[in-house]
Design a protein around this motif. Structure first.
Motif, PDB file in Angstrom:
ATOM      1  N   ASN A  29      51.232  23.258  47.685  1.00 46.68           N
ATOM      2  CA  ASN A  29      50.795  23.912  48.909  1.00 46.68           C
ATOM      3  C   ASN A  29      49.739  24.956  48.555  1.00 46.68           C
ATOM      4  OD1 ASN A  29      50.521  25.192  51.333  1.00 46.68           O
ATOM      5  ND2 ASN A  29      52.713  25.490  51.664  1.00 46.68           N
ATOM      6  N   PRO A  30      48.560  24.921  49.181  1.00 44.67           N
ATOM      7  CA  PRO A  30      47.511  25.877  48.817  1.00 44.67           C
ATOM      8  C   PRO A  30      47.895  27.329  49.089  1.00 44.67           C
ATOM      9  CG  PRO A  30      46.671  24.256  50.377  1.00 44.67           C
ATOM     10  CD  PRO A  30      48.093  23.940  50.150  1.00 44.67           C
ATOM     11  N   LEU A  31      48.719  27.574  50.080  1.00 43.46           N
ATOM     12  CA  LEU A  31      49.148  28.945  50.355  1.00 43.46           C
ATOM     13  C   LEU A  31      50.023  29.472  49.220  1.00 43.46           C
ATOM     14  CD1 LEU A  31      49.035  31.222  52.385  1.00 43.46           C
ATOM     15  CD2 LEU A  31      51.067  30.269  53.467  1.00 43.46           C
ATOM     16  N   ILE A  32      50.917  28.654  48.713  1.00 46.40           N
ATOM     17  CA  ILE A  32      51.769  29.058  47.594  1.00 46.40           C
ATOM     18  C   ILE A  32      50.933  29.240  46.329  1.00 46.40           C
ATOM     19  CG2 ILE A  32      53.741  28.393  46.180  1.00 46.40           C
ATOM     20  CD1 ILE A  32      54.486  29.119  49.037  1.00 46.40           C
ATOM     21  N   VAL A  33      49.942  28.374  46.131  1.00 45.07           N
ATOM     22  CA  VAL A  33      49.059  28.513  44.975  1.00 45.07           C
ATOM     23  C   VAL A  33      48.286  29.826  45.063  1.00 45.07           C
ATOM     24  CG1 VAL A  33      47.032  27.532  43.823  1.00 45.07           C
ATOM     25  CG2 VAL A  33      48.888  26.048  44.549  1.00 45.07           C
ATOM     26  N   LEU A  34      47.819  30.175  46.250  1.00 48.34           N
ATOM     27  CA  LEU A  34      47.094  31.425  46.448  1.00 48.34           C
ATOM     28  C   LEU A  34      47.992  32.633  46.174  1.00 48.34           C
ATOM     29  CD1 LEU A  34      44.240  32.204  47.371  1.00 48.34           C
ATOM     30  CD2 LEU A  34      45.163  32.466  49.657  1.00 48.34           C
ATOM     31  N   LEU A  35      49.220  32.588  46.647  1.00 50.74           N
ATOM     32  CA  LEU A  35      50.162  33.677  46.385  1.00 50.74           C
ATOM     33  C   LEU A  35      50.505  33.767  44.901  1.00 50.74           C
ATOM     34  CD1 LEU A  35      52.573  33.299  49.430  1.00 50.74           C
ATOM     35  CD2 LEU A  35      50.918  35.103  49.034  1.00 50.74           C
ATOM     36  N   SER A  36      50.596  32.626  44.238  1.00 51.95           N
ATOM     37  CA  SER A  36      50.881  32.633  42.804  1.00 51.95           C
ATOM     38  C   SER A  36      49.722  33.233  42.014  1.00 51.95           C
ATOM     39  CB  SER A  36      51.165  31.219  42.316  1.00 51.95           C
ATOM     40  OG  SER A  36      52.310  30.701  42.954  1.00 51.95           O
ATOM     41  N   LEU A  37      48.498  32.965  42.449  1.00 58.46           N
ATOM     42  CA  LEU A  37      47.343  33.595  41.811  1.00 58.46           C
ATOM     43  C   LEU A  37      47.383  35.110  41.964  1.00 58.46           C
ATOM     44  CD1 LEU A  37      44.445  31.163  42.756  1.00 58.46           C
ATOM     45  CD2 LEU A  37      45.282  31.675  40.479  1.00 58.46           C
ATOM     46  N   GLU A  38      47.824  35.570  43.116  1.00 57.28           N
ATOM     47  CA  GLU A  38      47.942  37.018  43.333  1.00 57.28           C
ATOM     48  C   GLU A  38      49.003  37.621  42.412  1.00 57.28           C
ATOM     49  OE1 GLU A  38      46.005  38.976  45.208  1.00 57.28           O
ATOM     50  OE2 GLU A  38      44.836  37.170  45.539  1.00 57.28           O
ATOM     51  N   ILE A  39      50.091  36.909  42.196  1.00 58.16           N
ATOM     52  CA  ILE A  39      51.122  37.405  41.275  1.00 58.16           C
ATOM     53  C   ILE A  39      50.567  37.472  39.855  1.00 58.16           C
ATOM     54  CG2 ILE A  39      53.352  36.826  40.233  1.00 58.16           C
ATOM     55  CD1 ILE A  39      54.192  35.721  42.943  1.00 58.16           C
ATOM     56  N   MET A  40      49.766  36.486  39.473  1.00 57.52           N
ATOM     57  CA  MET A  40      49.142  36.517  38.147  1.00 57.52           C
ATOM     58  C   MET A  40      48.204  37.714  38.010  1.00 57.52           C
ATOM     59  SD  MET A  40      48.295  32.493  37.578  1.00 57.52           S
ATOM     60  CE  MET A  40      47.415  32.751  36.066  1.00 57.52           C
ATOM     61  N   LEU A  41      47.424  37.984  39.039  1.00 62.86           N
ATOM     62  CA  LEU A  41      46.514  39.131  38.991  1.00 62.86           C
ATOM     63  C   LEU A  41      47.279  40.449  38.938  1.00 62.86           C
ATOM     64  CD1 LEU A  41      43.732  37.983  41.461  1.00 62.86           C
ATOM     65  CD2 LEU A  41      43.545  38.273  39.005  1.00 62.86           C
ATOM     66  N   ASN A  42      48.411  40.524  39.624  1.00 63.42           N
ATOM     67  CA  ASN A  42      49.222  41.745  39.560  1.00 63.42           C
ATOM     68  C   ASN A  42      49.797  41.955  38.164  1.00 63.42           C
ATOM     69  OD1 ASN A  42      48.835  42.639  42.176  1.00 63.42           O
ATOM     70  ND2 ASN A  42      50.524  41.423  42.977  1.00 63.42           N
ATOM     71  N   GLY A  43      50.191  40.878  37.502  1.00 64.16           N
ATOM     72  CA  GLY A  43      50.667  40.999  36.126  1.00 64.16           C
ATOM     73  C   GLY A  43      49.569  41.482  35.190  1.00 64.16           C
ATOM     74  N   ALA A  44      48.361  40.953  35.364  1.00 67.77           N
ATOM     75  CA  ALA A  44      47.237  41.404  34.541  1.00 67.77           C
ATOM     76  C   ALA A  44      46.900  42.860  34.824  1.00 67.77           C
ATOM     77  CB  ALA A  44      46.026  40.516  34.805  1.00 67.77           C
ATOM     78  N   ASN A  45      46.964  43.270  36.084  1.00 70.73           N
ATOM     79  CA  ASN A  45      46.715  44.677  36.424  1.00 70.73           C
ATOM     80  C   ASN A  45      47.749  45.595  35.801  1.00 70.73           C
ATOM     81  OD1 ASN A  45      44.387  44.354  37.875  1.00 70.73           O
ATOM     82  ND2 ASN A  45      45.424  44.197  39.838  1.00 70.73           N
ATOM     83  N   LEU A  46      49.005  45.178  35.799  1.00 73.53           N
ATOM     84  CA  LEU A  46      50.042  45.997  35.188  1.00 73.53           C
ATOM     85  C   LEU A  46      49.804  46.161  33.690  1.00 73.53           C
ATOM     86  CD1 LEU A  46      52.661  47.567  35.525  1.00 73.53           C
ATOM     87  CD2 LEU A  46      53.897  45.431  35.217  1.00 73.53           C
ATOM     88  N   ALA A  47      49.356  45.100  33.033  1.00 73.83           N
ATOM     89  CA  ALA A  47      49.038  45.201  31.605  1.00 73.83           C
ATOM     90  C   ALA A  47      47.850  46.131  31.374  1.00 73.83           C
ATOM     91  CB  ALA A  47      48.749  43.814  31.037  1.00 73.83           C
ATOM     92  N   LEU A  48      46.832  46.037  32.200  1.00 70.26           N
ATOM     93  CA  LEU A  48      45.678  46.925  32.065  1.00 70.26           C
ATOM     94  C   LEU A  48      46.066  48.388  32.244  1.00 70.26           C
ATOM     95  CD1 LEU A  48      42.949  44.962  34.045  1.00 70.26           C
ATOM     96  CD2 LEU A  48      42.895  45.521  31.626  1.00 70.26           C
ATOM     97  N   ILE A  49      46.872  48.657  33.239  1.00 66.21           N
ATOM     98  CA  ILE A  49      47.263  50.037  33.512  1.00 66.21           C
ATOM     99  C   ILE A  49      48.184  50.566  32.427  1.00 66.21           C
ATOM    100  CG2 ILE A  49      48.559  51.468  35.147  1.00 66.21           C
ATOM    101  CD1 ILE A  49      47.317  49.768  37.368  1.00 66.21           C
ATOM    102  N   SER A  50      49.052  49.730  31.896  1.00 67.18           N
ATOM    103  CA  SER A  50      49.947  50.200  30.832  1.00 67.18           C
ATOM    104  C   SER A  50      49.168  50.508  29.554  1.00 67.18           C
ATOM    105  CB  SER A  50      51.055  49.187  30.574  1.00 67.18           C
ATOM    106  OG  SER A  50      50.519  47.968  30.125  1.00 67.18           O
ATOM    107  N   PHE A  51      48.162  49.705  29.232  1.00 66.79           N
ATOM    108  CA  PHE A  51      47.337  50.018  28.061  1.00 66.79           C
ATOM    109  C   PHE A  51      46.503  51.273  28.294  1.00 66.79           C
ATOM    110  CE2 PHE A  51      47.821  45.515  26.590  1.00 66.79           C
ATOM    111  CZ  PHE A  51      48.426  45.845  25.387  1.00 66.79           C
TER     112      PHE A  51
END
Length: 102
Positions: A29-51
């Protein structure tokens, strides 16, 4: 340093990124894929902020804000495409959406 160490933040960031990657790879489902991409970006943001917190600089936080701006524009365009496809009664399956027709 008070609070949890960087390893905990990176573990949560890795979990978020892995969960998002599984959602992108396994869902159709493209909506679920889009939401999953947002979760991936949030994980990357958390790593950036922690560093950034570890090194005492603000570079990671500024870059995370830029990533959030790009993610917001991605959501606007993606949701616009999903709504347009839904209005034309085109089935929302990622495997079948190989090309856009006018």
């Amino acid at each position: 340093m008070n609070g949890p160490g960087i390893a905990w933040y990176l573990a949560v960031a890795g979990f978020l990124f892995g969960t998002g990657a599984l959602g992108v790879l396994l869902r159709r489902n493209p909506l679920i894929v889009l939401l999953s991409l947002e979760i991936m970006l949030n994980g990357a943001n958390l790593a950036l902020i922690s560093f950034a917190r570890l090194h005492g600089g603000h570079d990671g936080q500024i870059f995370a804000l830029a990533v959030m701006a790009v993610a917001a524009s991605e959501v606007v365009v993606g949701l616009g495409l999903i709504v347009a496809l839904n209005r034309k009664r085109i089935p929302l399956d990622v495997d079948r959406l190989s090309s856009l027709r006018g």
